[in-house]
Each structure stands twice: as C-alpha cells, then as structure tokens.
Design a protein around this motif. Sequence first.
Motif, PDB file in Angstrom:
ATOM      1  N   GLY A   1      -9.325 -15.303   7.549  1.00  0.00           N
ATOM      2  CA  GLY A   1      -8.564 -16.375   8.570  1.00  0.00           C
ATOM      3  C   GLY A   1      -6.987 -16.635   7.880  1.00  0.00           C
ATOM      4  N   MET A   2      -6.441 -15.914   7.377  1.00  0.00           N
ATOM      5  CA  MET A   2      -5.086 -16.179   6.766  1.00  0.00           C
ATOM      6  C   MET A   2      -4.167 -15.081   7.294  1.00  0.00           C
ATOM      7  SD  MET A   2      -4.883 -19.073   5.098  1.00  0.00           S
ATOM      8  CE  MET A   2      -6.041 -20.145   4.598  1.00  0.00           C
ATOM      9  N   PRO A   3      -2.972 -15.489   7.215  1.00  0.00           N
ATOM     10  CA  PRO A   3      -2.037 -14.528   7.733  1.00  0.00           C
ATOM     11  C   PRO A   3      -1.748 -13.320   6.849  1.00  0.00           C
ATOM     12  CG  PRO A   3      -0.878 -16.346   7.347  1.00  0.00           C
ATOM     13  CD  PRO A   3      -2.306 -16.480   7.287  1.00  0.00           C
ATOM     14  N   ALA A   4      -1.597 -11.986   7.274  1.00  0.00           N
ATOM     15  CA  ALA A   4      -1.381 -11.047   6.204  1.00  0.00           C
ATOM     16  C   ALA A   4      -0.306  -9.936   6.817  1.00  0.00           C
ATOM     17  CB  ALA A   4      -2.550 -10.221   5.845  1.00  0.00           C
ATOM     18  N   VAL A   5       0.396  -9.396   6.005  1.00  0.00           N
ATOM     19  CA  VAL A   5       1.375  -8.409   6.577  1.00  0.00           C
ATOM     20  C   VAL A   5       1.193  -7.310   5.718  1.00  0.00           C
ATOM     21  CG1 VAL A   5       3.353  -9.646   5.388  1.00  0.00           C
ATOM     22  CG2 VAL A   5       3.834  -7.761   7.213  1.00  0.00           C
ATOM     23  N   GLN A   6       1.375  -6.054   6.151  1.00  0.00           N
ATOM     24  CA  GLN A   6       1.212  -4.769   5.158  1.00  0.00           C
ATOM     25  C   GLN A   6       2.518  -4.128   4.800  1.00  0.00           C
ATOM     26  OE1 GLN A   6      -0.048  -1.124   6.410  1.00  0.00           O
ATOM     27  NE2 GLN A   6      -1.339  -0.672   4.656  1.00  0.00           N
ATOM     28  N   ILE A   7       2.951  -3.791   3.618  1.00  0.00           N
ATOM     29  CA  ILE A   7       3.852  -3.172   3.426  1.00  0.00           C
ATOM     30  C   ILE A   7       3.481  -1.810   2.966  1.00  0.00           C
ATOM     31  CG2 ILE A   7       6.222  -2.895   2.283  1.00  0.00           C
ATOM     32  CD1 ILE A   7       6.248  -5.971   1.779  1.00  0.00           C
ATOM     33  N   ASN A   8       3.737  -0.668   3.779  1.00  0.00           N
ATOM     34  CA  ASN A   8       3.427   0.708   3.465  1.00  0.00           C
ATOM     35  C   ASN A   8       4.739   1.303   2.785  1.00  0.00           C
ATOM     36  OD1 ASN A   8       2.828   3.438   3.331  1.00  0.00           O
ATOM     37  ND2 ASN A   8       3.077   3.938   5.277  1.00  0.00           N
ATOM     38  N   THR A   9       4.694   1.560   1.220  1.00  0.00           N
ATOM     39  CA  THR A   9       5.811   1.952   0.576  1.00  0.00           C
ATOM     40  C   THR A   9       5.970   3.468   0.821  1.00  0.00           C
ATOM     41  OG1 THR A   9       4.258   2.825  -1.343  1.00  0.00           O
ATOM     42  CG2 THR A   9       5.218   0.580  -1.278  1.00  0.00           C
ATOM     43  N   GLY A  10       5.195   4.132   1.467  1.00  0.00           N
ATOM     44  CA  GLY A  10       5.460   5.517   2.080  1.00  0.00           C
ATOM     45  C   GLY A  10       5.173   6.520   0.705  1.00  0.00           C
ATOM     46  N   GLY A  11       4.263   6.076  -0.138  1.00  0.00           N
ATOM     47  CA  GLY A  11       4.201   6.926  -1.210  1.00  0.00           C
ATOM     48  C   GLY A  11       4.753   6.073  -2.464  1.00  0.00           C
ATOM     49  N   ASP A  12       5.517   5.528  -2.399  1.00  0.00           N
ATOM     50  CA  ASP A  12       6.247   4.855  -3.759  1.00  0.00           C
ATOM     51  C   ASP A  12       5.120   4.091  -4.507  1.00  0.00           C
ATOM     52  OD1 ASP A  12       8.876   5.882  -3.409  1.00  0.00           O
ATOM     53  OD2 ASP A  12       9.753   3.851  -3.410  1.00  0.00           O
ATOM     54  N   CYS A  13       5.183   3.954  -5.931  1.00  0.00           N
ATOM     55  CA  CYS A  13       4.282   3.664  -6.740  1.00  0.00           C
ATOM     56  C   CYS A  13       4.278   1.999  -6.995  1.00  0.00           C
ATOM     57  CB  CYS A  13       4.319   4.621  -7.930  1.00  0.00           C
ATOM     58  SG  CYS A  13       5.794   4.317  -8.851  1.00  0.00           S
TER      59      CYS A  13
ATOM     60  N   ASP B   1       0.860  -1.083   0.020  1.00  0.00           N
ATOM     61  CA  ASP B   1       0.121  -0.116   0.099  1.00  0.00           C
ATOM     62  C   ASP B   1       0.858   1.230   0.123  1.00  0.00           C
ATOM     63  OD1 ASP B   1      -3.078  -0.779   0.164  1.00  0.00           O
ATOM     64  OD2 ASP B   1      -1.904  -2.032   1.747  1.00  0.00           O
ATOM     65  N   THR B   2       0.291   2.345  -0.301  1.00  0.00           N
ATOM     66  CA  THR B   2       1.135   3.546  -0.560  1.00  0.00           C
ATOM     67  C   THR B   2       0.809   4.427   0.773  1.00  0.00           C
ATOM     68  OG1 THR B   2      -0.592   4.851  -1.930  1.00  0.00           O
ATOM     69  CG2 THR B   2       1.253   3.803  -2.960  1.00  0.00           C
ATOM     70  N   ALA B   3       0.077   4.022   1.376  1.00  0.00           N
ATOM     71  CA  ALA B   3      -0.600   4.709   2.693  1.00  0.00           C
ATOM     72  C   ALA B   3      -0.725   3.755   3.860  1.00  0.00           C
ATOM     73  CB  ALA B   3      -1.854   5.548   2.504  1.00  0.00           C
ATOM     74  N   PRO B   4      -0.693   4.271   5.089  1.00  0.00           N
ATOM     75  CA  PRO B   4      -0.628   3.274   6.262  1.00  0.00           C
ATOM     76  C   PRO B   4      -1.968   2.640   6.605  1.00  0.00           C
ATOM     77  CG  PRO B   4      -0.458   5.752   7.122  1.00  0.00           C
ATOM     78  CD  PRO B   4      -0.417   5.587   5.589  1.00  0.00           C
ATOM     79  N   VAL B   5      -2.788   2.829   5.705  1.00  0.00           N
ATOM     80  CA  VAL B   5      -4.222   2.130   5.914  1.00  0.00           C
ATOM     81  C   VAL B   5      -4.012   0.685   5.705  1.00  0.00           C
ATOM     82  CG1 VAL B   5      -5.849   4.189   5.456  1.00  0.00           C
ATOM     83  CG2 VAL B   5      -5.234   2.633   3.758  1.00  0.00           C
ATOM     84  N   THR B   6      -4.844  -0.118   6.772  1.00  0.00           N
ATOM     85  CA  THR B   6      -4.639  -1.462   6.593  1.00  0.00           C
ATOM     86  C   THR B   6      -6.108  -2.290   6.122  1.00  0.00           C
ATOM     87  OG1 THR B   6      -5.231  -1.611   9.019  1.00  0.00           O
ATOM     88  CG2 THR B   6      -2.944  -1.734   8.516  1.00  0.00           C
ATOM     89  N   ILE B   7      -6.919  -1.591   5.303  1.00  0.00           N
ATOM     90  CA  ILE B   7      -8.154  -2.138   4.725  1.00  0.00           C
ATOM     91  C   ILE B   7      -7.818  -3.271   4.279  1.00  0.00           C
ATOM     92  CG2 ILE B   7      -9.907  -1.451   3.213  1.00  0.00           C
ATOM     93  CD1 ILE B   7      -9.386   1.406   3.402  1.00  0.00           C
ATOM     94  N   ASP B   8      -6.986  -3.557   3.214  1.00  0.00           N
ATOM     95  CA  ASP B   8      -6.882  -4.857   2.570  1.00  0.00           C
ATOM     96  C   ASP B   8      -6.457  -6.091   3.467  1.00  0.00           C
ATOM     97  OD1 ASP B   8      -8.064  -3.380   0.586  1.00  0.00           O
ATOM     98  OD2 ASP B   8      -5.886  -3.378  -0.357  1.00  0.00           O
ATOM     99  N   ALA B   9      -5.267  -5.687   4.279  1.00  0.00           N
ATOM    100  CA  ALA B   9      -4.658  -6.699   5.003  1.00  0.00           C
ATOM    101  C   ALA B   9      -5.828  -7.200   6.218  1.00  0.00           C
ATOM    102  CB  ALA B   9      -3.572  -6.114   5.730  1.00  0.00           C
ATOM    103  N   ASP B  10      -6.747  -6.089   6.778  1.00  0.00           N
ATOM    104  CA  ASP B  10      -7.576  -6.485   7.662  1.00  0.00           C
ATOM    105  C   ASP B  10      -8.628  -7.559   7.265  1.00  0.00           C
ATOM    106  OD1 ASP B  10      -6.547  -4.667   9.395  1.00  0.00           O
ATOM    107  OD2 ASP B  10      -8.099  -3.155   9.332  1.00  0.00           O
ATOM    108  N   LYS B  11      -8.749  -7.403   5.763  1.00  0.00           N
ATOM    109  CA  LYS B  11      -9.791  -8.260   5.238  1.00  0.00           C
ATOM    110  C   LYS B  11      -9.276  -9.867   5.097  1.00  0.00           C
ATOM    111  CE  LYS B  11     -12.114  -4.864   2.433  1.00  0.00           C
ATOM    112  NZ  LYS B  11     -12.383  -4.331   0.968  1.00  0.00           N
ATOM    113  N   VAL B  12      -7.995  -9.750   4.957  1.00  0.00           N
ATOM    114  CA  VAL B  12      -7.254 -11.092   4.585  1.00  0.00           C
ATOM    115  C   VAL B  12      -7.475 -11.793   5.858  1.00  0.00           C
ATOM    116  CG1 VAL B  12      -5.161 -12.210   4.198  1.00  0.00           C
ATOM    117  CG2 VAL B  12      -5.864 -10.418   2.645  1.00  0.00           C
ATOM    118  N   ILE B  13      -7.133 -11.081   7.234  1.00  0.00           N
ATOM    119  CA  ILE B  13      -7.090 -11.626   8.219  1.00  0.00           C
ATOM    120  C   ILE B  13      -8.406 -11.900   8.998  1.00  0.00           C
ATOM    121  CG2 ILE B  13      -6.545 -11.088  10.726  1.00  0.00           C
ATOM    122  CD1 ILE B  13      -4.105  -9.358   9.555  1.00  0.00           C
ATOM    123  N   ALA B  14      -9.461 -11.346   8.272  1.00  0.00           N
ATOM    124  CA  ALA B  14     -10.956 -11.808   8.792  1.00  0.00           C
ATOM    125  C   ALA B  14     -11.430 -12.910   8.116  1.00  0.00           C
ATOM    126  CB  ALA B  14     -11.821 -10.438   8.411  1.00  0.00           C
TER     127      ALA B  14
END
Lengths: 223, 223
Positions: free
Chosen positions: A83-95, A68-81
Amino acid sequence: MNSVHVPVIEKILGANDQIAELNRKWLDGAKTFGINIMASPGAGKTSVILQTIKALAPRLRIGVVEGDTAPVTIDADKVIAAGMPAVQINTGGDCHLDAVMLRKGMEELASEKMDLMIVENVGNLICPAAFNLGTHINVLIASIPEGDDKPYKYPAIYRGLNVLIINKIDLMPYVKFDMAYFRQGVEMLNPGLITFPVSCTTSEGIAEWAAWLEKQVVQIKKN
Amino acid sequence: MNSVHVPVIEKILGANDQIAELNRKWLDGAKTFGINIMASPGAGKTSVILQTIKALAPRLRIGVVEGDTAPVTIDADKVIAAGMPAVQINTGGDCHLDAVMLRKGMEELASEKMDLMIVENVGNLICPAAFNLGTHINVLIASIPEGDDKPYKYPAIYRGLNVLIINKIDLMPYVKFDMAYFRQGVEMLNPGLITFPVSCTTSEGIAEWAAWLEKQVVQIKKN
C-alpha cells in the motif's frame, strides 16, 4: 610584511557529494526523513522495510526507492502490494546507488508528500559505503546466518553507519554466531552505534526499531 | 573487381582477459586445476573451502588465494590451520579480484606444487561476475537464508557459472525458501548448471561435491 590575499577554498565537494547535499535540502524542505538501507544480498532489507511499513503505515506516509542491478521489480512490487508508493532504480549492473540516481527516484516520488523515504540500496557490503546519498541516516542490516566476522571483513561500511539492525535473530539457535565477538568488532569501528536486534519472521524487536524511527520523523517535522 | 587486403583482427582481449589467459596457461602448465569461488558475504565460502580441504587433503595438495577488502587474515588463517598454504590479497576496498591480483597470488604460491588452487573471491554478487580470472571454473555458493529470489536479482553472476553450490540446506526448515522457484530462475539463466546442495554444518552433500571436483583434478593431470 605585505599580506597577500589568497582565496582559500575550504572544502570542495565532489560531484556525488554536491548532489547528495541537494538531496538532503530537498528532504529537509519537504520535511521528509530519509534513510538509506544497506546490506548483503539476502540479509532482509525488503523484509525489514515491509515490517517497518506495517508498523508505521497507520500514522506515516512512506515512499520507497528500490535499487536493483537488474530490471526485475520483485521488491518494488512487494512495497506497492503493502500500500505504499515505490520507484525502482535499475543501476544497469552497477554495484551501488549514487546521489544522482537517488535524485531521479526522489523526483518520481515528489508528489507523494512522504513523511519517510526509505532507500533500499543494492545488496552489497562494499560499494554502497563509498557513496553518500544525502539521506539523514545510513542503516546497515546484518543478519545472523551471515556470520559474526563481517565487521572485521567489511569495516568501511560499519564506520559510516548511524544505525545497525541485526536481523534473523530467530536463527541464533541453528547457526554459530558469537554475539559478543560481533559486537566487539562493531564497537571498535563505530563506538556506541544504535543497534536493534530483530526478526522479521517472529516480529521480535521490530516495534523498538519502528518507535525509534518514528521519533526521528516527528523530530524533523518540528524543525 | 580488385580485392583489397584488409587486415582483420578477430578478437582483441582487454587487459584483464589477457592476463587471465596467462593465468590459465600457468595453471595448465603446472597441471593445477583452478577454481574461482564467488558468493555474498556470509554464504559460506570459507566453510565450503575448509570442508573441501578436509575431504581432499589426503590425496591432493590444495592452495588457497583469499581475496579480502580489508587487511584482516581471518580466512587465510583458517586455511593455514587446516594444513594448506594460503595467500591473502587485500584489494584495498575494491569489490572484486581481477586477473592481475590473482597473478600476484599465484606467484606467491608457485613453489607449492598444487593439484588444486582455490580462489576465494571478495564477498559480492555483482562485481566479481565482470572479471575473468583465468581459473578453469567459476563456482557460486548460494545459501538458503539469503532467499530464493537471488537468481532473479543478480542474473549476471549466475550466467557465468560452471557450478552452483547451495549451502546451508540444514536451515531449510527454519526459513522460507521455495527450491522450485529458485531452481527455475537458475535454469532460465544457465540451463543444466551442475548443482550441489550442501551443508557445512552437517556435511551433507560435501562428499558429492568433493568427488566431482577430484575428478576434474584427475582429468587435468591426464592432459
């Protein structure tokens, strides 16, 4: 004639490609099949991932790395919901994600004993095409409402694909989309590309995609 | 106490911003209103531009600068077919236009005596946000099938906007899109942002957008 021995360095990999190679070795060593999913914003990356989890969860352990380019965990939260493990990488604006970022994500998931690792790249049709992550395959999700001219406009990303998913086919009746024109563009750039038309709303085509993917996972276990 | 005179340089503009400032001066001098349209691939930039031309062509001379990452002239051809001058800038794979590229495009269109110059940026929600082009306003086209979470995921581009167009509202019945959630995200990033919900298929909302835009063009002529 005297022969002079000149050391020839056949292929020097750039830093990103070197780390990508290490990522691939890690995946192979762990017998984890790795896929890199790319798409425009809103083409349905997360929806396809959730449908894939639903189809394969009974038999496979799946880990997801969310770019993700922003620190929101919307997608990772859905994966965890789901039942699977997820980790989010915030690129800090990188594309895009690069191999180093993915490596950090893989380290976080290392204890998970994954059969399948899905990388959800940053939503973008340009930058991610330039960065090999070391996954086994590159997947693009195109979507019907985006229009039929995207292969012609974003050729680089289509050239580097192993699989194309055409999402939101349930919207075909409501938008202008010439499937023959679209496929002609794809064929020009990437002849014979494996393609799955799907809908995450109706689940049409998901079983075919999931079955194909499961075969690749089984194959890597045998090696 | 002796006072020491220290020269203070208040604001040093980076190279892109300096050229952007020149672009703005050129536009002001020519009494041409300049708009920069950004969006994901397939959100409908070209369709909105064509609808805008249709609505305003009887009264305004409109020039279009088309940013593309590949040498295909699909979009520029459509503008020319609609009777207005267009120039294409091929970024050669770059994910955005910058002020220098736009300057070249503007030079090509200089003889056209435009009332309105529309820049169609490269399809991307990340990179274009970082490059001021010198146009009078930045416009983002969001589209209904992309989903309602985009402001939360791509905040940078929403923060820099003057106008938001929400396109493909005719698809609302066929996709999940929570308009209140979407607008809440936008409001958080850019309070009071001028917003036009439109459909290029049914033409709904286009008249309101075109009328607002024409007012801005008239205003710049008076200055």
